[in-house]
Design a protein around this motif. Structure first.
Motif, short mmCIF file in Angstrom:
data_model
loop_
_atom_site.label_atom_id
_atom_site.label_comp_id
_atom_site.label_asym_id
_atom_site.label_seq_id
_atom_site.Cartn_x
_atom_site.Cartn_y
_atom_site.Cartn_z
N GLY A 263 0.82 -1.21 0.00
CA GLY A 263 0.00 0.00 0.00
C GLY A 263 0.85 1.25 0.00
O GLY A 263 2.07 1.21 0.20
N VAL A 264 0.19 2.37 -0.26
CA VAL A 264 0.86 3.67 -0.23
C VAL A 264 0.12 4.59 0.73
O VAL A 264 -1.10 4.50 0.90
N LEU A 265 0.89 5.46 1.37
CA LEU A 265 0.33 6.48 2.26
C LEU A 265 0.76 7.83 1.75
O LEU A 265 1.96 8.14 1.69
N ALA B 122 4.76 2.25 0.98
CA ALA B 122 5.54 3.36 0.44
C ALA B 122 4.86 4.66 0.87
O ALA B 122 3.66 4.83 0.66
N ILE B 123 5.61 5.54 1.49
CA ILE B 123 5.09 6.87 1.82
C ILE B 123 5.35 7.79 0.63
O ILE B 123 6.45 7.80 0.06
N ILE B 124 4.32 8.55 0.25
CA ILE B 124 4.45 9.56 -0.80
C ILE B 124 4.27 10.92 -0.13
O ILE B 124 3.21 11.20 0.43
N GLY B 125 5.28 11.76 -0.17
CA GLY B 125 5.20 13.07 0.45
C GLY B 125 5.36 14.17 -0.57
O GLY B 125 6.32 14.17 -1.36
N HIS B 126 4.42 15.12 -0.57
CA HIS B 126 4.49 16.25 -1.50
C HIS B 126 4.89 17.53 -0.78
O HIS B 126 4.29 17.89 0.24
N SER B 127 5.90 18.24 -1.29
CA SER B 127 6.31 19.55 -0.79
C SER B 127 6.62 19.51 0.70
O SER B 127 7.52 18.78 1.13
#
Length: 344
Positions: A75-77, A149-154
Motif C-alpha cells: 500500500g501507499v500512504l 511506500a510513503i508519498i510526500g508532497h512539498s
C-alpha cells in the motif's frame, strides 16, 4: 499534595495509553465514514492527545476500489503539503488500479482535520506530525498492509523525510518525494534572514510572517488556468500567512536533514520538475514549471537524503507533479509504478 500529583500523572498516562490503544485496535466498518470525494472514499477521524493549542485530531482517508487491491499487502500512504489536503482522486484510483491499497492522511490542523476555532497549519515542531503518520500506518497494518511506500508532497515531503530520519516504521519500505520542501526558495538577502526569524519563533511563535502570491494556485484551479477543483477553505488560492513558530519548525527540520546526510535507509524516488518559474504573475510558462520551489535545491539536497536515491526530473511538471497536464502526469505514473515494482 504528593498523592494528588501522583494521581494526576497516572490519569494523564492512562489517557494517552487509551488514545494509543484506540489507534492500534482494529477498526470496524462503522468507524469509517463516507468521504466528500465520493464513491469508494472513506475517512476516519483519529483523536490525538491535546497539545499546546488544545484538541488535536488527524484524518485517515482510504480508497476502496472494486478491484483486487483490497487483498494486496502492499500500500501507499500519501502526505499532503502546506496549504493543502488530500483531494487527488485520480492518484488514488491510479494506484488502486495497479494493485496498491491507497491511504492518505490529512495532518493535524489541515483539511478534514481542522476543528472549529483552530488556526490552520499551526505547528511548532515537525515531529508533531509523526503521531499522525503512526496512526495512519497502524490503521494500514491492522488492515493487512505490511509493505508501505510513503508519498510526500512539498512540505509533506519534508515531513516524510524527517519521519524516516528519526522515527521510521518497519512497515515503510520505500519513500517517494514529490517536489519536497528541502530548502527555502528565497532571494539571498531574505534567505539570510530566516535563521533570525526562526530564533524569534522560539520566544514569539505567533509573530505573523506575511506571504503573497497566487501563481501556483492559478495554475491548478479549474476556475483559472488549471483543471482541478478543491475545497478553497482548506486549500487557499493565495499563499497563506504563516508565523515565526512555523518558520522555526521548517528551518530546524531542513537543517536536521542537511546535518545528517544519508540517514534514510529505504529506497527513495526523488521527483522534481525540469525547471522553476520565477515570475510574480501567471503566464503560460507557469503551467509547465515549479512555481513554488527551486528544483536545483531539491536535487542538490535530495540526493543526500539516503544511499539509494533515484532522481526523476519531470519535463513540464508543476510543483505538484501529479497535478500536471495529462501529457506529463500519465507517463509519470508509469515511471512511478516501474520504480515501485522494483523497490516495494
Amino acid at each position: 499534595m504528593a498523592i494528588l500529583r501522583l494521581l494526576h500523572t497516572v490519569l494523564v498516562r492512562l489517557a494517552v495509553a487509551l488514545c494509543i490503544f484506540a489507534v492500534s485496535s482494529p477498526l470496524s466498518a462503522s468507524d469509517w465514514l463516507p468521504d466528500s470525494l465520493g464513491r469508494g472514499f472513506e475517512k476516519n477521524y483519529v483523536v490525538q492527545p491535546d497539545d499546546y493549542a488544545g484538541s488535536v485530531r488527524c484524518t485517515v482517508v482510504r480508497y476502496n476500489s472494486a478491484g483486487d487491491s483490497g487483498r494486496s499487502r502492499k500500500g501507499v500512504l500519501y502526505i499532503h503539503g502546506f496549504n493543502d489536503y488530500f483531494f487527488q482522486k485520480e492518484m488514488a484510483q491510479k494506484f488502486a488500479s495497479r494493485g496498491y491499497r491507497f491511504y492518505a492522511v490529512d495532518l493535524r490542523r489541515y483539511g478534514r482535520s481542522l476543528m472549529p476555532g483552530q488556526k490552520p497549519f499551526l505547528v511548532r515542531k515537525i515531529s508533531e506530525y509523526f503521531a499522525d503518520i503512526d496512526s495512519a500506518i497502524s490503521i494500514m497494518t491492522d488492515a493487512g498492509v505490511d509493505s508501505i511506500a510513503i508519498i510526500g508532497h512539498s512540505t509533506g515531503g519534508l515531513v516524510a523525510s524527517c519521519y524516516m530520519e528519526h522515527k521510521p516504521s518497519a512497515a515503510v519500505r520505500a519513500l517517494i518525494l514529490n517536489s519536497p520542501f528541502l530548502e527555502w526558495n528565497l532571494p539571498l538577502p531574505l534567505r539570510m534572514m530566516v535563521p533570525a526569524i526562526a530564533g524569534l519563533g522560539r520566544f514569539f511563535p505567533q509573530l505573523v510572517i506575511p506571504q503573497s502570491g497566487s501563481v501556483y494556485g492559478e495554475s491548478l484551479d479549474a476556475g483559472w488556468h488549471g483543471e482541478w477543483s478543491f475545497n478553497r477553505a482548506w486549500k487557499l488560492h493565495d499563499s497563506s500567512d504563516v508565523d515565526a513558530g512555523w518558520i522555526r519548525a521548517i528551518e530546524r527540520a531542513q537543517l536536521s536533514l542537511k546535518r545528517h546526510p544519508y540517514a534514510i535507509k529505504v529506497p527513495i524516488l526523488l521527483m522534481y520538475s525540469a525547471r522553476s518559474y520565477k515570475g510574480g504573475k501567471w503566464t503560460p510558462d507557469a503551467q509547465r514549471a515549479d512555481a513554488v520551489l527551486d528544483v536545483a535545491d531539491i536535487r542538490r539536497i535530495g540526493m543526500r537524503l539516503g544511499h539509494d536515491v533515484t532522481p526523476l526530473e519531470v519535463e513540464s511538471g508543476l510543483h505538484d507533479l501529479i497535478l500536471s497536464s495529462p501529457d506529463v502526469r500519465y507517463p509519470l505514473y508509469d515511471k512511478i509504478f516501474s520504480w515501485l515494482s522494483a523497490n516495494l
